[in-house]
Design an enzyme around this catalytic site. Sequence first.
Site, short mmCIF file in Angstrom:
data_model
loop_
_atom_site.label_atom_id
_atom_site.label_comp_id
_atom_site.label_asym_id
_atom_site.label_seq_id
_atom_site.Cartn_x
_atom_site.Cartn_y
_atom_site.Cartn_z
N GLY A 46 0.84 -1.19 0.00
CA GLY A 46 0.00 0.00 0.00
C GLY A 46 0.87 1.23 0.00
O GLY A 46 2.04 1.18 0.41
N GLN A 51 3.55 9.84 0.86
CA GLN A 51 4.81 9.10 0.90
C GLN A 51 5.67 9.35 -0.34
O GLN A 51 6.86 9.03 -0.33
CB GLN A 51 4.55 7.60 1.04
CG GLN A 51 4.01 7.23 2.41
CD GLN A 51 3.89 5.74 2.55
OE1 GLN A 51 2.92 5.15 2.08
NE2 GLN A 51 4.88 5.11 3.17
N CYS A 95 7.16 -0.02 7.09
CA CYS A 95 6.67 1.15 6.37
C CYS A 95 7.76 1.65 5.44
O CYS A 95 8.91 1.78 5.85
CB CYS A 95 6.30 2.24 7.38
SG CYS A 95 5.72 3.77 6.64
N LEU A 96 7.39 1.93 4.18
CA LEU A 96 8.39 2.43 3.22
C LEU A 96 9.02 3.73 3.67
O LEU A 96 10.14 4.05 3.29
CB LEU A 96 7.74 2.65 1.85
CG LEU A 96 7.23 1.40 1.11
CD1 LEU A 96 6.50 1.81 -0.16
CD2 LEU A 96 8.37 0.45 0.80
N HIS A 137 -3.24 1.64 8.39
CA HIS A 137 -1.88 2.18 8.26
C HIS A 137 -1.86 3.32 7.22
O HIS A 137 -1.31 4.39 7.48
CB HIS A 137 -0.93 1.04 7.84
CG HIS A 137 0.50 1.44 7.71
ND1 HIS A 137 1.48 1.00 8.58
CD2 HIS A 137 1.13 2.25 6.82
CE1 HIS A 137 2.65 1.54 8.22
NE2 HIS A 137 2.46 2.29 7.15
N GLU A 138 -2.48 3.09 6.06
CA GLU A 138 -2.41 4.08 4.98
C GLU A 138 -3.29 5.30 5.26
O GLU A 138 -2.92 6.43 4.95
CB GLU A 138 -2.78 3.45 3.63
CG GLU A 138 -1.93 2.25 3.21
CD GLU A 138 -0.43 2.49 3.21
OE1 GLU A 138 0.00 3.66 3.14
OE2 GLU A 138 0.32 1.51 3.32
N HIS A 141 -1.52 7.59 7.45
CA HIS A 141 -0.55 8.43 6.71
C HIS A 141 -1.23 9.69 6.19
O HIS A 141 -0.68 10.79 6.30
CB HIS A 141 0.01 7.67 5.50
CG HIS A 141 1.24 6.86 5.79
ND1 HIS A 141 2.36 7.38 6.39
CD2 HIS A 141 1.54 5.57 5.54
CE1 HIS A 141 3.28 6.44 6.50
NE2 HIS A 141 2.81 5.32 5.99
ZN ZN Z 1 3.65 3.48 5.93
#
Ligand code: ZN
Length: 175
Positions: A46, A51, A95-96, A137-138, A141
């Site tokens: 995702g 991000q 997480c990226l 999670h997304e 963000h």
């Molecule tokens: Zn993340």
Amino acid sequence: MSYRIRTWPDKILKQKMKEVDFFNEKKLEDYIDQMWEAMYKEEGVGLAANQIGIPYQILVLDTSLREEEENPVKMVIINPKIVHKEGEVESTEGCLSFPGVQITIPRAEKVKVVAKNEKGEDVEIDADDFLAIVLQHEIDHLNGIPFINYLSPLKRKMVLDKYMKAQKELLRSKS
Ligand code: ZN
């Protein structure tokens, strides 16, 4: 198109993203294309728009990238809101935007999300298991909430100190 993954402590990861009100415009299509490209290249399941520096409430996800997923879904979700949460599970997440960090935090077991699709139509998503976790999670963000916020202050400090040290070493090795 090129993109750059924004990593902590980039300030766009701490901000609430703006609502999309430009459906059926090429601008939206371009943002979404860029997000898919980045998500697949970075092998995430995702990605939230901030991000990669896009300041709008857009997220993409594809749970088929997780091998054990039985009912994979691929979706573009715009202006999402979690309207219902149920149950609690322990979730181990990466997480990226926090390379190398993996933490276990509490998440709701099930969520109901209302959002728009890329055409601007209303959608409702009832999710549990892995999809529920990815959505939480997304969507966090897009609201400027990083997953480390769910750790106790002491644990958060430990994780961040270690992360910042690793990031500095990485920068040094690149220069
Ligand atoms: Zn993340």
